[in-house]
Design a protein around this motif. Structure first.
Motif, short mmCIF file in Angstrom:
data_model
loop_
_atom_site.label_atom_id
_atom_site.label_comp_id
_atom_site.label_asym_id
_atom_site.label_seq_id
_atom_site.Cartn_x
_atom_site.Cartn_y
_atom_site.Cartn_z
N ALA A 30 0.84 -1.21 0.00
CA ALA A 30 0.00 0.00 0.00
C ALA A 30 0.87 1.26 0.00
CB ALA A 30 -0.91 0.01 1.23
N ASP A 31 0.31 2.33 -0.54
CA ASP A 31 1.04 3.60 -0.60
C ASP A 31 1.10 4.28 0.76
OD1 ASP A 31 1.50 3.33 -3.31
OD2 ASP A 31 -0.38 4.31 -3.86
N THR A 32 0.19 3.93 1.64
CA THR A 32 0.15 4.58 2.96
C THR A 32 1.18 3.96 3.91
OG1 THR A 32 -1.59 3.03 3.62
CG2 THR A 32 -2.29 5.15 2.73
N ASP A 33 1.46 4.65 5.00
CA ASP A 33 2.39 4.13 5.99
C ASP A 33 1.85 2.85 6.61
OD1 ASP A 33 4.09 6.24 5.57
OD2 ASP A 33 3.28 7.46 7.21
N VAL A 34 2.74 1.91 6.89
CA VAL A 34 2.34 0.63 7.45
C VAL A 34 2.09 0.77 8.95
CG1 VAL A 34 3.10 -1.73 7.93
CG2 VAL A 34 3.58 -0.69 5.71
N ASP A 35 0.97 0.22 9.41
CA ASP A 35 0.67 0.15 10.84
C ASP A 35 1.36 -1.10 11.39
OD1 ASP A 35 -0.42 -0.34 13.35
OD2 ASP A 35 -2.42 0.39 12.80
N PHE A 36 2.47 -0.92 12.09
CA PHE A 36 3.27 -2.08 12.51
C PHE A 36 2.56 -2.91 13.58
CE2 PHE A 36 6.61 0.24 10.35
CZ PHE A 36 7.34 -0.78 9.77
N ARG A 37 1.66 -2.31 14.32
CA ARG A 37 0.89 -3.11 15.28
C ARG A 37 -0.05 -4.06 14.55
NH1 ARG A 37 -0.85 0.88 20.33
NH2 ARG A 37 1.28 1.30 21.05
N LEU A 38 -0.70 -3.55 13.49
CA LEU A 38 -1.58 -4.40 12.70
C LEU A 38 -0.77 -5.45 11.94
CD1 LEU A 38 -4.39 -5.07 11.67
CD2 LEU A 38 -4.12 -3.30 9.91
N LEU A 39 0.41 -5.06 11.44
CA LEU A 39 1.28 -6.01 10.75
C LEU A 39 1.68 -7.14 11.70
CD1 LEU A 39 2.95 -6.89 8.31
CD2 LEU A 39 4.75 -5.31 9.07
N ALA A 187 5.30 -16.12 -15.36
CA ALA A 187 4.71 -14.78 -15.45
C ALA A 187 3.19 -14.84 -15.24
CB ALA A 187 5.05 -14.15 -16.79
N LEU A 188 2.56 -15.89 -15.77
CA LEU A 188 1.11 -16.04 -15.59
C LEU A 188 0.76 -16.26 -14.11
CD1 LEU A 188 0.24 -18.35 -18.64
CD2 LEU A 188 -0.28 -15.91 -18.38
N VAL A 189 1.59 -17.04 -13.42
CA VAL A 189 1.36 -17.27 -11.98
C VAL A 189 1.55 -15.97 -11.20
CG1 VAL A 189 2.15 -18.53 -9.95
CG2 VAL A 189 2.07 -19.67 -12.17
N ALA A 190 2.58 -15.22 -11.54
CA ALA A 190 2.82 -13.95 -10.86
C ALA A 190 1.65 -12.99 -11.07
CB ALA A 190 4.12 -13.33 -11.35
N GLN A 191 1.06 -13.04 -12.27
CA GLN A 191 -0.13 -12.23 -12.54
C GLN A 191 -1.29 -12.67 -11.66
OE1 GLN A 191 -0.43 -12.74 -16.88
NE2 GLN A 191 -0.34 -10.52 -17.08
N LYS A 192 -1.47 -13.99 -11.55
CA LYS A 192 -2.55 -14.52 -10.73
C LYS A 192 -2.41 -14.06 -9.28
CE LYS A 192 -4.31 -18.96 -8.93
NZ LYS A 192 -5.74 -18.92 -9.29
N TRP A 193 -1.17 -14.01 -8.81
CA TRP A 193 -0.91 -13.60 -7.44
C TRP A 193 -0.84 -12.09 -7.27
CZ3 TRP A 193 3.45 -17.55 -5.79
CH2 TRP A 193 2.86 -18.79 -5.58
N LYS A 194 -1.07 -11.35 -8.39
CA LYS A 194 -1.11 -9.88 -8.36
C LYS A 194 0.21 -9.28 -7.84
CE LYS A 194 -6.14 -9.43 -7.94
NZ LYS A 194 -6.46 -10.83 -8.22
N LEU A 195 1.32 -9.84 -8.30
CA LEU A 195 2.62 -9.28 -7.96
C LEU A 195 2.88 -8.06 -8.84
CD1 LEU A 195 4.75 -12.54 -7.56
CD2 LEU A 195 3.60 -11.20 -5.79
N PRO A 196 3.82 -7.21 -8.45
CA PRO A 196 4.10 -5.99 -9.24
C PRO A 196 4.47 -6.31 -10.69
CG PRO A 196 5.17 -5.86 -7.10
CD PRO A 196 4.62 -7.26 -7.22
N ASN A 197 4.10 -5.40 -11.60
CA ASN A 197 4.33 -5.63 -13.03
C ASN A 197 5.80 -5.85 -13.36
OD1 ASN A 197 1.65 -5.51 -13.87
ND2 ASN A 197 1.68 -3.29 -14.11
N GLU A 198 6.69 -5.14 -12.67
CA GLU A 198 8.11 -5.29 -12.98
C GLU A 198 8.60 -6.70 -12.64
OE1 GLU A 198 12.13 -2.69 -13.11
OE2 GLU A 198 10.57 -2.11 -11.69
N ILE A 199 8.05 -7.28 -11.58
CA ILE A 199 8.41 -8.66 -11.23
C ILE A 199 7.85 -9.62 -12.27
CG2 ILE A 199 8.17 -10.48 -9.50
CD1 ILE A 199 9.97 -8.18 -8.62
N ILE A 200 6.61 -9.40 -12.69
CA ILE A 200 5.98 -10.25 -13.72
C ILE A 200 6.80 -10.22 -15.00
CG2 ILE A 200 3.95 -10.53 -15.21
CD1 ILE A 200 2.29 -9.30 -12.87
N ASN A 201 7.16 -9.02 -15.44
CA ASN A 201 7.91 -8.87 -16.69
C ASN A 201 9.30 -9.49 -16.59
OD1 ASN A 201 5.74 -7.50 -17.77
ND2 ASN A 201 6.56 -5.48 -17.27
N THR A 202 9.93 -9.37 -15.42
CA THR A 202 11.26 -9.94 -15.25
C THR A 202 11.22 -11.46 -15.29
OG1 THR A 202 11.98 -8.04 -13.96
CG2 THR A 202 13.24 -10.07 -13.69
#
Length: 278
Positions: A30-39, A187-202
């Motif tokens: 997420a773009d917002t700051d991580v809540d470490f207690r919730l994490l 790459a198809l599996v990475a897409q299914k898992w909704k990983l970042p596009n740069e990871i999928i392309n790599t």
């Protein structure tokens, strides 16, 4: 040959990541700051992952051996990127390392992935590539082999037989028998898992297909795969070292001396990651 319909159905049948893992990755991405207690609360839902987070925080890399006992403190010490890498590593191992219906040496392949990730971290220091992104991309670069082996065992048995008969790279056997290779499937599996596009392309491009859009991250993963094979760490599914495209070190601005100087560190990182993750 695998038909497109068979491939799509096989990808569809791959179990989703666990809800706890998905929640954690969503928090970390997420773009917002991580809540470490919730994490901390989410991590505690997975005892195995909790243990690995604490083990990593207490490892020599962070100089806190034996001093970290709370998950929240471990998260603060490690940082978001290190936790993300550990979560992805754990999720990948859970999905694929426990299958009994395997033709490949899955444990050996998993270790090859860790070795490639270790090489990517070390070699990335000579580039402007983010180390955490390098780790994730290299760790997942061969995920397609695991998927093909476990979800298409009869087809992949033919791949292995062909590879052994022809003494070729396993991706060449995949292309001959299946009509596709593990990079495309990964790459198809990475897409299914909704990983970042740069990871999928790599994952898709890590075999240096001379694509003008191939990124320096793909170059780094390609080089890391070759270096880890040269060090004989893990088992990539064949006993060969692919020929290195001489343009890759040039594009990365990495010399042969840089690679040689990194070998001892790569082996040390590999040993540490294996002990933490397995």
């Amino acid at each position: 040959m695998l038909s497109q319909q068979e491939l799509e159905q096989g990808i569809k049948d791959i179990p989703p990541l666990s809800p706890a893992i998905v929640d954690i990755l969503n928090m970390l991405n997420a773009d917002t700051d991580v809540d470490f207690r919730l994490l901390e609360k989410k991590l505690l839902q997975d005892p195995g992952l909790t243990g690995r987070v604490l083990a990593l925080a207490n490892s020599p890399f962070f100089g806190m051996a034996g001093e970290v006992s709370r998950v929240k403190d471990a998260c603060l010490i490690l940082g978001i990127n290190a936790i993300r890498n550990l979560v992805i590593s754990t999720a990948m191992m859970k999905q694929f390392s426990s299958s009994s219906a395997s033709n490949l040496d899955i444990q050996g392949l998993w270790r090859h992935s860790i070795a490639s990730a270790s090489a990517a971290i070390s070699l990335s220091r000579h580039t402007k590539i983010d180390q955490d992104q390098a780790f994730t991309a290299a760790l997942l670069h061969d995920i397609g082999k695991m998927v093909l082996d476990i979800h298409f065992p009869e087809h992949y048995l033919q791949v292995i037989k062909y590879q052994q008969e022809q003494q070729c790279l396993i991706r060449e056997a995949e292309e001959h028998i299946l009509g596709c290779d593990h990079s495309e499937v990964g790459a198809l599996v990475a897409q299914k898992w909704k990983l970042p596009n740069e990871i999928i392309n790599t994952i898709r491009d890590h075999h240096d297909r001379a694509d003008p859009e191939t990124t320096v991250l793909s170059d780094l993963v390609n080089l890391s795969d070759i270096v880890s094979r040269g060090l004989a760490l893990g088992n990539p599914g064949d006993g060969f070292i692919p020929e290195l495209n001489v343009n890759i070190p040039l594009r990365l601005n990495i010399s042969l001396e840089d690679i040689a100087d990194s070998l001892a560190e790569i082996e040390a990182l590999y040993d540490s990651f294996v002990s933490l993750i397995e």
